[in-house]
Design a protein around this motif. Structure first.
Motif, PDB file in Angstrom:
ATOM      1  N   VAL A 146       1.059  10.294   1.505  1.00 27.29           N
ATOM      2  CA  VAL A 146       0.342   9.257   0.758  1.00 27.29           C
ATOM      3  C   VAL A 146       1.065   8.943  -0.545  1.00 27.29           C
ATOM      4  O   VAL A 146       1.202   7.768  -0.933  1.00 27.29           O
ATOM      5  CB  VAL A 146      -1.122   9.686   0.515  1.00 27.29           C
ATOM      6  N   GLU A 147       1.555   9.970  -1.236  1.00 30.00           N
ATOM      7  CA  GLU A 147       2.278   9.744  -2.494  1.00 30.00           C
ATOM      8  C   GLU A 147       3.555   8.947  -2.235  1.00 30.00           C
ATOM      9  O   GLU A 147       3.896   8.022  -2.994  1.00 30.00           O
ATOM     10  CB  GLU A 147       2.607  11.090  -3.167  1.00 30.00           C
ATOM     11  N   THR A 151       4.240   5.313  -3.652  1.00 31.43           N
ATOM     12  CA  THR A 151       5.432   5.045  -4.472  1.00 31.43           C
ATOM     13  C   THR A 151       6.196   3.859  -3.909  1.00 31.43           C
ATOM     14  O   THR A 151       6.642   2.971  -4.656  1.00 31.43           O
ATOM     15  CB  THR A 151       6.331   6.301  -4.514  1.00 31.43           C
ATOM     16  N   ALA A 152       6.330   3.807  -2.572  1.00 28.80           N
ATOM     17  CA  ALA A 152       7.033   2.688  -1.934  1.00 28.80           C
ATOM     18  C   ALA A 152       6.282   1.380  -2.170  1.00 28.80           C
ATOM     19  O   ALA A 152       6.881   0.348  -2.490  1.00 28.80           O
ATOM     20  CB  ALA A 152       7.207   2.948  -0.444  1.00 28.80           C
ATOM     21  N   ARG A 153       4.973   1.383  -2.035  1.00 31.59           N
ATOM     22  CA  ARG A 153       4.179   0.175  -2.259  1.00 31.59           C
ATOM     23  C   ARG A 153       4.243  -0.259  -3.716  1.00 31.59           C
ATOM     24  O   ARG A 153       4.280  -1.456  -4.003  1.00 31.59           O
ATOM     25  CB  ARG A 153       2.721   0.401  -1.851  1.00 31.59           C
ATOM     26  N   LEU A 154       4.227   0.713  -4.604  1.00 31.94           N
ATOM     27  CA  LEU A 154       4.332   0.389  -6.037  1.00 31.94           C
ATOM     28  C   LEU A 154       5.672  -0.265  -6.323  1.00 31.94           C
ATOM     29  O   LEU A 154       5.740  -1.276  -7.048  1.00 31.94           O
ATOM     30  CB  LEU A 154       4.145   1.660  -6.877  1.00 31.94           C
ATOM     31  N   ALA A 155       6.729   0.289  -5.719  1.00 31.07           N
ATOM     32  CA  ALA A 155       8.061  -0.301  -5.912  1.00 31.07           C
ATOM     33  C   ALA A 155       8.090  -1.718  -5.342  1.00 31.07           C
ATOM     34  O   ALA A 155       8.639  -2.653  -5.972  1.00 31.07           O
ATOM     35  CB  ALA A 155       9.126   0.561  -5.259  1.00 31.07           C
ATOM     36  N   ASP A 156       7.508  -1.928  -4.157  1.00 37.45           N
ATOM     37  CA  ASP A 156       7.430  -3.267  -3.554  1.00 37.45           C
ATOM     38  C   ASP A 156       6.640  -4.209  -4.445  1.00 37.45           C
ATOM     39  O   ASP A 156       7.025  -5.376  -4.666  1.00 37.45           O
ATOM     40  CB  ASP A 156       6.781  -3.215  -2.162  1.00 37.45           C
ATOM     41  N   ALA A 157       5.492  -3.696  -4.961  1.00 37.55           N
ATOM     42  CA  ALA A 157       4.646  -4.533  -5.812  1.00 37.55           C
ATOM     43  C   ALA A 157       5.381  -4.901  -7.086  1.00 37.55           C
ATOM     44  O   ALA A 157       5.306  -6.052  -7.567  1.00 37.55           O
ATOM     45  CB  ALA A 157       3.338  -3.821  -6.121  1.00 37.55           C
ATOM     46  N   GLU A 158       6.119  -3.948  -7.664  1.00 40.29           N
ATOM     47  CA  GLU A 158       6.870  -4.233  -8.888  1.00 40.29           C
ATOM     48  C   GLU A 158       7.981  -5.266  -8.615  1.00 40.29           C
ATOM     49  O   GLU A 158       8.197  -6.191  -9.405  1.00 40.29           O
ATOM     50  CB  GLU A 158       7.479  -2.946  -9.460  1.00 40.29           C
TER      51      GLU A 158
END
Length: 183
Positions: A146-147, A151-158
Motif C-alpha cells: 500500500v505504501e 508513493t507511486a500515485r503521489l508521484a503520478d499526482a505530483e
C-alpha cells in the motif's frame, strides 16, 4: 409408642446416600425384635411367678422373682445396646472408607482434568502465536504494498499537477498576450 416385634418387623427408614447399610439395619432390628420377644416372655414369666407367689403370700419369692426379672431385662437391654453400638461402629467405619475412596477418586479426576486443560491451553497458545505471526507478516507485506502504491500515485499526482500547472501557466501567458494585442 410401645415396642413390639411387629413394629420392629415393619419399620422402614428412608435410604440416603452414604447412609447406614439397609441389610445391617434390618439384621439389627430382627435381632432386637427377638431380644424384645424373649424379654417380654421373661417378663411375662416373671409376672406369672409373681402372681403365683402373691397368691401364696410368699413375699420373698415375689421379690426374688422381680429382682430376677429386672436383672434379666437389664441384661437383655445391655446386650441389645452393645449389639447396636457394634453395628453403628461398623457402619461408621464403612462410611468413612467410602468417603475416603470418593475423595481419592475425585482428586484423581481433578488432576486428570487439570492436565488435559493445561495441554489444551498450550495447544491454543501455540496455534494462536503461529496465527498472530502469520497475520503480522501478511499485514506488514500489505502495508509495504500500500505504501509503495501510495508513493507511486503521489508521484503520478505530483507529475500531473506539475503538467497542469505548466499548461495553465502557458495558457495564462497566451491569454495575457492576446489581451495585450487587443489593447
Amino acid at each position: 409408642m410401645e415396642l413390639s416385634t411387629d413394629l420392629l418387623a415393619n419399620v422402614t427408614f428412608r435410604e440416603q446416600w452414604r447412609g447406614y447399610s439397609p441389610d445391617q439395619v434390618d439384621e439389627f432390628l430382627e435381632r432386637l425384635g427377638v431380644a424384645i420377644a424373649e424379654l417380654k416372655e421373661r417378663v411375662a414369666a416373671a409376672e406369672r411367678k409373681a402372681v403365683e407367689a402373691e397368691a401364696a403370700n410368699d413375699q420373698d419369692e415375689i421379690m426374688r422373682t422381680l429382682v430376677l426379672a429386672q436383672r434379666t431385662a437389664s441384661a437383655a437391654v445391655d446386650e441389645a445396646r452393645q449389639d447396636a453400638a457394634h453395628i453403628v461402629a461398623e457402619a461408621e467405619a464403612a462410611k468413612a472408607d467410602r468417603i475416603r475412596e470418593a475423595d481419592e477418586a475425585a482428586e484423581g479426576r481433578l488432576a486428570e482434568s487439570e492436565a488435559t486443560a493445561e495441554a489444551r491451553l498450550a495447544d491454543v497458545e501455540s496455534s494462536t502465536s503461529a496465527r498472530i505471526a502469520e497475520v503480522e507478516a501478511s499485514t506488514s507485506a500489505r502495508i509495504a504494498e500500500v505504501e509503495e502504491a501510495a508513493t507511486a500515485r503521489l508521484a503520478d499526482a505530483e507529475a500531473t499537477a506539475a503538467a497542469m500547472l505548466t499548461a495553465a501557466e502557458v495558457r495564462l501567458a497566451e491569454l495575457e498576450e492576446e489581451i495585450a494585442r487587443r489593447e
